[in-house]
Design a protein around this motif. Structure first.
Motif, PDB file in Angstrom:
ATOM      1  N   THR A  40     -29.282 -38.009   9.941  1.00 48.88           N
ATOM      2  CA  THR A  40     -30.370 -38.341  10.236  1.00 48.88           C
ATOM      3  C   THR A  40     -31.578 -38.220  10.026  1.00 48.88           C
ATOM      4  O   THR A  40     -33.044 -38.308  10.346  1.00 48.88           O
ATOM      5  CB  THR A  40     -30.532 -39.329  12.013  1.00 48.88           C
ATOM      6  N   LYS A  41     -31.826 -36.979   9.841  1.00 45.44           N
ATOM      7  CA  LYS A  41     -33.128 -35.389   9.620  1.00 45.44           C
ATOM      8  C   LYS A  41     -34.388 -36.222   8.785  1.00 45.44           C
ATOM      9  O   LYS A  41     -35.065 -36.126   9.463  1.00 45.44           O
ATOM     10  CB  LYS A  41     -32.950 -34.084   9.063  1.00 45.44           C
ATOM     11  N   HIS A  42     -33.885 -36.674   7.811  1.00 44.90           N
ATOM     12  CA  HIS A  42     -34.474 -37.857   6.856  1.00 44.90           C
ATOM     13  C   HIS A  42     -35.240 -39.206   7.927  1.00 44.90           C
ATOM     14  O   HIS A  42     -36.787 -38.798   7.220  1.00 44.90           O
ATOM     15  CB  HIS A  42     -34.119 -38.297   6.242  1.00 44.90           C
ATOM     16  N   GLN A  43     -34.411 -39.387   8.671  1.00 49.45           N
ATOM     17  CA  GLN A  43     -35.999 -40.754   9.279  1.00 49.45           C
ATOM     18  C   GLN A  43     -37.395 -40.169   9.654  1.00 49.45           C
ATOM     19  O   GLN A  43     -37.117 -39.943  10.894  1.00 49.45           O
ATOM     20  CB  GLN A  43     -34.894 -41.204  10.876  1.00 49.45           C
ATOM     21  N   HIS A  44     -37.570 -41.317   9.312  1.00 51.86           N
ATOM     22  CA  HIS A  44     -39.521 -40.870  10.444  1.00 51.86           C
ATOM     23  C   HIS A  44     -38.452 -42.048  11.716  1.00 51.86           C
ATOM     24  O   HIS A  44     -38.459 -42.329  11.992  1.00 51.86           O
ATOM     25  CB  HIS A  44     -39.976 -42.099   8.909  1.00 51.86           C
ATOM     26  N   ALA A  45     -39.921 -41.211  12.176  1.00 51.60           N
ATOM     27  CA  ALA A  45     -39.579 -40.951  13.634  1.00 51.60           C
ATOM     28  C   ALA A  45     -40.760 -41.462  14.294  1.00 51.60           C
ATOM     29  O   ALA A  45     -42.109 -41.229  14.066  1.00 51.60           O
ATOM     30  CB  ALA A  45     -39.454 -39.558  14.738  1.00 51.60           C
ATOM     31  N   CYS A  46     -40.989 -41.623  15.811  1.00 55.51           N
ATOM     32  CA  CYS A  46     -42.676 -41.609  16.517  1.00 55.51           C
ATOM     33  C   CYS A  46     -43.463 -40.257  16.427  1.00 55.51           C
ATOM     34  O   CYS A  46     -44.505 -40.788  16.276  1.00 55.51           O
ATOM     35  CB  CYS A  46     -42.471 -42.779  17.673  1.00 55.51           C
ATOM     36  N   VAL A  47     -42.862 -39.829  17.039  1.00 57.16           N
ATOM     37  CA  VAL A  47     -43.002 -37.983  16.573  1.00 57.16           C
ATOM     38  C   VAL A  47     -44.432 -38.059  15.186  1.00 57.16           C
ATOM     39  O   VAL A  47     -45.576 -37.675  15.783  1.00 57.16           O
ATOM     40  CB  VAL A  47     -42.814 -36.963  16.694  1.00 57.16           C
ATOM     41  N   GLU A  48     -44.073 -38.296  14.525  1.00 57.21           N
ATOM     42  CA  GLU A  48     -44.010 -38.787  12.745  1.00 57.21           C
ATOM     43  C   GLU A  48     -45.561 -39.157  13.159  1.00 57.21           C
ATOM     44  O   GLU A  48     -46.581 -39.566  12.362  1.00 57.21           O
ATOM     45  CB  GLU A  48     -43.146 -38.550  11.766  1.00 57.21           C
ATOM     46  N   ASN A  49     -44.557 -40.326  13.284  1.00 57.15           N
ATOM     47  CA  ASN A  49     -46.338 -42.038  13.111  1.00 57.15           C
ATOM     48  C   ASN A  49     -47.234 -41.330  14.209  1.00 57.15           C
ATOM     49  O   ASN A  49     -48.552 -41.304  13.729  1.00 57.15           O
ATOM     50  CB  ASN A  49     -45.373 -42.887  13.822  1.00 57.15           C
ATOM     51  N   PHE A  50     -47.870 -41.024  15.207  1.00 55.45           N
ATOM     52  CA  PHE A  50     -48.241 -40.022  16.143  1.00 55.45           C
ATOM     53  C   PHE A  50     -49.744 -38.991  15.610  1.00 55.45           C
ATOM     54  O   PHE A  50     -50.798 -39.154  15.184  1.00 55.45           O
ATOM     55  CB  PHE A  50     -47.937 -39.355  17.577  1.00 55.45           C
ATOM     56  N   LEU A  51     -48.504 -37.834  14.824  1.00 54.61           N
ATOM     57  CA  LEU A  51     -49.432 -36.953  13.888  1.00 54.61           C
ATOM     58  C   LEU A  51     -49.822 -37.575  13.110  1.00 54.61           C
ATOM     59  O   LEU A  51     -50.928 -37.445  12.556  1.00 54.61           O
ATOM     60  CB  LEU A  51     -48.768 -36.241  13.357  1.00 54.61           C
ATOM     61  N   ILE A  52     -49.108 -38.651  11.877  1.00 54.07           N
ATOM     62  CA  ILE A  52     -50.164 -38.812  10.865  1.00 54.07           C
ATOM     63  C   ILE A  52     -52.145 -40.090  11.605  1.00 54.07           C
ATOM     64  O   ILE A  52     -52.905 -40.165  10.446  1.00 54.07           O
ATOM     65  CB  ILE A  52     -49.184 -40.171  10.247  1.00 54.07           C
ATOM     66  N   GLU A  53     -51.083 -40.869  12.599  1.00 53.66           N
ATOM     67  CA  GLU A  53     -52.497 -41.829  13.229  1.00 53.66           C
ATOM     68  C   GLU A  53     -53.156 -40.972  13.892  1.00 53.66           C
ATOM     69  O   GLU A  53     -54.547 -41.183  13.834  1.00 53.66           O
ATOM     70  CB  GLU A  53     -51.930 -42.728  14.338  1.00 53.66           C
ATOM     71  N   GLY A  54     -52.777 -39.850  14.395  1.00 52.21           N
ATOM     72  CA  GLY A  54     -53.903 -38.892  15.415  1.00 52.21           C
ATOM     73  C   GLY A  54     -54.752 -38.114  14.829  1.00 52.21           C
ATOM     74  O   GLY A  54     -55.741 -37.460  14.872  1.00 52.21           O
ATOM     75  N   SER A  55     -54.401 -38.221  13.315  1.00 45.96           N
ATOM     76  CA  SER A  55     -54.876 -37.054  12.550  1.00 45.96           C
ATOM     77  C   SER A  55     -56.338 -37.609  12.096  1.00 45.96           C
ATOM     78  O   SER A  55     -57.147 -37.077  11.544  1.00 45.96           O
ATOM     79  CB  SER A  55     -54.137 -36.626  11.498  1.00 45.96           C
ATOM     80  N   ARG A  56     -56.484 -39.354  11.757  1.00 54.06           N
ATOM     81  CA  ARG A  56     -57.270 -39.452  11.868  1.00 54.06           C
ATOM     82  C   ARG A  56     -58.461 -39.369  12.786  1.00 54.06           C
ATOM     83  O   ARG A  56     -59.830 -39.643  12.164  1.00 54.06           O
ATOM     84  CB  ARG A  56     -57.312 -41.207  11.810  1.00 54.06           C
ATOM     85  N   TRP A  57     -58.069 -39.052  14.163  1.00 59.13           N
ATOM     86  CA  TRP A  57     -58.500 -38.919  15.033  1.00 59.13           C
ATOM     87  C   TRP A  57     -59.729 -37.624  15.650  1.00 59.13           C
ATOM     88  O   TRP A  57     -59.916 -37.103  16.344  1.00 59.13           O
ATOM     89  CB  TRP A  57     -58.382 -39.782  16.143  1.00 59.13           C
TER      90      TRP A  57
END
Length: 199
Positions: free
Chosen positions: A108-125
């Motif tokens: 499952t290591k390749h699967q996208h997860a919530c932490v990655e979403n938070f990091l991607i979206e948080g980087s905009r701010w």
């Protein structure tokens, strides 16, 4: 009056600044979809949602109508003013590639997860990994057994049910529309949700 009305696709991140007095309504369009959420003072993101302060102040680990979401300074960020589900999670945390690997295996290591979403979206701010704290899981069903153990089980939401939050200050809201497919929090099939901001 609606000032924003967007569909957040399955597995996707989303963010917005909700101004003081505005109401954010999250709609579970298909039912059984977890929505991971972080809150920050929009004017000073070093002040952010605090699960311990929120839980201690209300004497309950679950969120519902009347729950005040408190900051690391103990101040109200948002208040749950309406809830058609009745209970939301504060302790289950956000899925990550690391936790997926630990819980479900290295495949499952390749699967996208919530932490990655938070990091991607948080980087905009201007937010990074150090800015991630314990999050809220809207619609996620995490019962606590008598022995203190937690379970992530089938949700108690249904298509079209909503939870509405009033901003008590200008609040930056980060969301991960949870991509998890290895446990029942999304019914093993992530789906879109709707975000509506009203004045």
């Amino acid at each position: 009056m609606s000032v924003l009305d967007v569909i957040v696709e399955a597995r996707a991140p989303w963010s917005a600044v909700i101004r003081r007095g505005q109401v954010l309504t999250i709609e579970d369009l298909k039912g059984n979809q977890a929505v991971d959420c972080l809150l920050y003072n929009a004017d000073d993101t070093s002040e952010r949602y605090s699960a311990p302060d929120t839980i201690a102040a209300q004497g309950n680990i679950f969120l519902t109508t009347g729950s005040v979401l408190r900051s690391s300074e103990g101040r109200p960020l948002m208040t749950v003013i309406a809830d058609e589900v009745g209970r939301h999670d504060t302790v289950g945390g956000a899925c990550s590639r690391e936790s997926n690997t630990l819980r479900y295996g290295h495949h499952t290591k390749h699967q996208h997860a919530c932490v990655e979403n938070f990091l991607i979206e948080g980087s905009r701010w201007g937010l990074g990994k150090r800015d991630l704290v314990s999050n809220i899981n809207w619609y996620m069903n995490v019962p606590v057994d008598p022995d203190g153990s937690l379970g992530i089980v089938d949700g108690i939401s249904a298509p079209g049910l909503t939870v509405s939050l009033r901003a008590e200050m200008d609040v930056l809201v980060l969301v991960s529309n949870c991509p998890q497919i290895n446990n029942p929090c999304n019914g093993f099939d992530p789906t879109p949700v709707r975000m509506v901001v009203t004045q």
